[in-house]
Design a protein around this motif. Structure first.
Motif, PDB file in Angstrom:
ATOM      1  N   ILE A  95      35.912  45.502  41.866  1.00 46.80           N
ATOM      2  CA  ILE A  95      36.966  45.005  41.098  1.00 46.80           C
ATOM      3  C   ILE A  95      38.343  45.592  41.112  1.00 46.80           C
ATOM      4  O   ILE A  95      38.325  46.657  41.656  1.00 46.80           O
ATOM      5  N   ILE A  96      39.325  44.894  40.887  1.00 47.45           N
ATOM      6  CA  ILE A  96      40.475  45.256  40.944  1.00 47.45           C
ATOM      7  C   ILE A  96      40.745  46.545  40.011  1.00 47.45           C
ATOM      8  O   ILE A  96      41.675  47.684  40.302  1.00 47.45           O
ATOM      9  N   GLY A  97      40.124  46.747  38.988  1.00 50.25           N
ATOM     10  CA  GLY A  97      40.270  47.770  37.900  1.00 50.25           C
ATOM     11  C   GLY A  97      41.436  47.611  37.188  1.00 50.25           C
ATOM     12  O   GLY A  97      42.358  46.921  37.433  1.00 50.25           O
TER      13      GLY A  97
ATOM     14  N   MET B 176      41.362  33.285  44.029  1.00 50.44           N
ATOM     15  CA  MET B 176      40.269  33.130  45.242  1.00 50.44           C
ATOM     16  C   MET B 176      39.414  34.412  45.410  1.00 50.44           C
ATOM     17  O   MET B 176      39.891  35.465  45.759  1.00 50.44           O
ATOM     18  N   GLY B 177      38.224  34.339  44.905  1.00 49.45           N
ATOM     19  CA  GLY B 177      37.379  35.538  45.126  1.00 49.45           C
ATOM     20  C   GLY B 177      37.284  36.072  43.659  1.00 49.45           C
ATOM     21  O   GLY B 177      38.243  36.977  43.398  1.00 49.45           O
ATOM     22  N   SER B 178      36.503  35.724  42.527  1.00 45.38           N
ATOM     23  CA  SER B 178      36.610  36.349  41.361  1.00 45.38           C
ATOM     24  C   SER B 178      35.515  37.120  40.894  1.00 45.38           C
ATOM     25  O   SER B 178      35.557  37.850  39.912  1.00 45.38           O
TER      26      SER B 178
ATOM     27  N   TYR C  11      36.323  39.607  36.119  1.00 48.74           N
ATOM     28  CA  TYR C  11      37.390  40.611  35.473  1.00 48.74           C
ATOM     29  C   TYR C  11      38.789  40.543  35.858  1.00 48.74           C
ATOM     30  O   TYR C  11      39.356  40.513  34.609  1.00 48.74           O
ATOM     31  N   SER C  12      39.219  40.338  36.829  1.00 48.12           N
ATOM     32  CA  SER C  12      40.697  39.726  37.045  1.00 48.12           C
ATOM     33  C   SER C  12      40.886  38.631  36.722  1.00 48.12           C
ATOM     34  O   SER C  12      42.142  38.266  35.858  1.00 48.12           O
ATOM     35  N   THR C  13      39.957  37.479  36.382  1.00 48.47           N
ATOM     36  CA  THR C  13      40.401  36.201  35.817  1.00 48.47           C
ATOM     37  C   THR C  13      40.453  36.426  34.347  1.00 48.47           C
ATOM     38  O   THR C  13      41.364  35.778  33.727  1.00 48.47           O
TER      39      THR C  13
ATOM     40  N   THR D 116      36.904  30.929  41.166  1.00 55.17           N
ATOM     41  CA  THR D 116      36.073  30.559  42.319  1.00 55.17           C
ATOM     42  C   THR D 116      35.203  31.861  42.793  1.00 55.17           C
ATOM     43  O   THR D 116      35.795  32.976  43.043  1.00 55.17           O
ATOM     44  N   ASP D 117      34.087  31.668  43.196  1.00 58.28           N
ATOM     45  CA  ASP D 117      33.414  32.546  43.570  1.00 58.28           C
ATOM     46  C   ASP D 117      32.161  31.969  44.574  1.00 58.28           C
ATOM     47  O   ASP D 117      31.688  30.855  44.189  1.00 58.28           O
ATOM     48  N   GLY D 118      31.756  32.506  45.621  1.00 58.72           N
ATOM     49  CA  GLY D 118      30.592  31.705  46.540  1.00 58.72           C
ATOM     50  C   GLY D 118      29.289  32.057  45.850  1.00 58.72           C
ATOM     51  O   GLY D 118      28.309  31.463  46.325  1.00 58.72           O
TER      52      GLY D 118
ATOM     53  N   ASN E  85      33.137  27.796  48.318  1.00 61.12           N
ATOM     54  CA  ASN E  85      34.422  28.673  49.198  1.00 61.12           C
ATOM     55  C   ASN E  85      35.787  28.455  48.606  1.00 61.12           C
ATOM     56  O   ASN E  85      35.878  27.280  48.603  1.00 61.12           O
ATOM     57  N   ALA E  86      36.139  29.479  48.336  1.00 58.07           N
ATOM     58  CA  ALA E  86      37.472  29.443  47.631  1.00 58.07           C
ATOM     59  C   ALA E  86      38.591  28.578  48.438  1.00 58.07           C
ATOM     60  O   ALA E  86      39.493  27.990  47.983  1.00 58.07           O
ATOM     61  N   LEU E  87      38.385  28.832  49.985  1.00 58.31           N
ATOM     62  CA  LEU E  87      39.397  28.037  50.705  1.00 58.31           C
ATOM     63  C   LEU E  87      39.343  26.784  50.624  1.00 58.31           C
ATOM     64  O   LEU E  87      40.183  26.027  51.005  1.00 58.31           O
TER      65      LEU E  87
ATOM     66  N   ASN F  44      44.784  36.105  45.566  1.00 61.71           N
ATOM     67  CA  ASN F  44      43.728  36.080  46.700  1.00 61.71           C
ATOM     68  C   ASN F  44      42.952  37.575  46.740  1.00 61.71           C
ATOM     69  O   ASN F  44      43.478  38.542  46.977  1.00 61.71           O
ATOM     70  N   ASP F  45      41.711  37.276  46.557  1.00 64.64           N
ATOM     71  CA  ASP F  45      40.590  38.589  46.642  1.00 64.64           C
ATOM     72  C   ASP F  45      39.472  38.297  47.335  1.00 64.64           C
ATOM     73  O   ASP F  45      38.342  38.780  46.995  1.00 64.64           O
ATOM     74  N   VAL F  46      39.457  37.388  48.456  1.00 64.00           N
ATOM     75  CA  VAL F  46      38.257  37.107  49.218  1.00 64.00           C
ATOM     76  C   VAL F  46      38.114  38.208  50.121  1.00 64.00           C
ATOM     77  O   VAL F  46      38.628  39.063  50.345  1.00 64.00           O
TER      78      VAL F  46
ATOM     79  N   HIS G 185      38.356  39.648  56.104  1.00 65.54           N
ATOM     80  CA  HIS G 185      38.480  39.060  57.384  1.00 65.54           C
ATOM     81  C   HIS G 185      38.924  37.471  57.392  1.00 65.54           C
ATOM     82  O   HIS G 185      39.390  36.961  58.098  1.00 65.54           O
ATOM     83  N   GLN G 186      38.792  36.946  56.009  1.00 60.96           N
ATOM     84  CA  GLN G 186      39.324  35.627  55.820  1.00 60.96           C
ATOM     85  C   GLN G 186      40.883  35.706  55.348  1.00 60.96           C
ATOM     86  O   GLN G 186      41.577  34.308  54.925  1.00 60.96           O
ATOM     87  N   TYR G 187      41.594  36.814  55.134  1.00 59.86           N
ATOM     88  CA  TYR G 187      42.922  36.773  54.683  1.00 59.86           C
ATOM     89  C   TYR G 187      43.814  35.881  55.296  1.00 59.86           C
ATOM     90  O   TYR G 187      44.662  35.407  54.523  1.00 59.86           O
TER      91      TYR G 187
END
Ligand SMILES: C[S@@+](CC[C@H](N)C(=O)[O-])C[C@H]1O[C@@H](n2cnc3c(N)ncnc32)[C@H](O)[C@@H]1O
Length: 218
Positions: A45-47, A69-71, A75-77, A93-95, A122-124, A139-141, A144-146
């Motif tokens: 999590i971002i903390g 994107m990537g939840s 927590y961040s949501t 969104t989360d896979g 897939n958030a994308l 964006n937190d996916v 490599h997808q950034y």
């Protein structure tokens, strides 16, 4: 907890980081429980330090339509939903469906479930399918997808909107030559090059925790 292992920056001196986390006010019951769960289960999590930054940007920009994107466990949501207020709408969104289930329960307990749309997949792809543009995209996916995340997010930002991305220093590895098979570091490095070269964005990389890049869509 002052700063747990899953929140360690990797390039900020330990005592400085402890000091920074020690300054932060106590969080409420649900958020504290999520921080403990994330620490025990090593959920990245971002903390609370980055969460406050995210909430601050959402508040000062008055963002109401938010896409994440990537939840993970949400927590961040929750920080975004609280910052957006009762008229806000945050797209989670989360896979992983198990993450979404856990997150939904936290949303209910945090009293923000009505402000959050839970999307599994897939958030994308999900962002492309969601109608309209957003005031803020977080964006937190997977790293490599950034570069692809940037490509799909750009047309979904209204003019003046914020595009915020976590982990843009990636434990400091972004600043050093990456091994050819280190897809995560290469993804972050390419992302950083792309946002700073973009004529559509005004980016600032804030070296808080693992690096947070805040861009304004021009
Ligand atoms: C770093 S965690 C998100 C943490 C969350 N933003 C927070 O701070 O509370 C990344 C999450 O994104 C999910 N993920 C990674 N790539 C994804 C993608 N392309 N689409 C949907 N979810 C993705 C992973 O399953 C993981 O749960």
């Amino acid at each position: 907890m002052i700063r747990s292992e899953n929140l360690r920056s990797g390039y900020i001196q330990d005592d400085v980081e402890q000091y920074l986390y020690g300054l932060l006010p106590e969080r409420d019951g649900v958020i504290t429980e999520m921080e403990r769960y994330a620490e025990e289960h090593r959920v990245p999590i971002i903390g609370p330090a980055v969460a406050r930054l995210l909430a601050l940007f959402a508040q000062v920009s008055g963002a109401k339509r938010i896409f994440e994107m990537g939840s993970a466990i949400g927590y961040s949501t929750i920080w975004l939903a609280r910052a957006a207020g009762p008229k806000g709408k945050v797209h989670y969104t989360d896979g992983d469906p198990a993450n979404a289930k856990r997150a939904s329960e936290y949303f209910r307990r945090a009293g923000v479930a009505k402000r959050i749309n839970v999307g599994v997949g897939n958030a994308l792809e999900l962002i492309k399918k969601t109608p309209g543009k957003f005031d803020l995209i977080f964006n937190d996916v997977d790293k490599h997808q950034y570069p692809d995340a940037l490509r799909v997010a750009l047309p979904k930002l209204r003019r003046g909107a914020l595009f915020i991305t976590d982990n843009t220093l990636w434990s400091g590895k972004a600043a050093r030559p990456a091994a050819p098979d280190d897809a995560a570091t290469l993804g972050v490095q390419e992302f950083n090059r792309l946002v700073f070269a973009s004529k559509e964005l005004y980016p600032v990389l804030i070296p808080l925790r693992d690096g947070v890049t805040v861009c304004r869509k021009l």
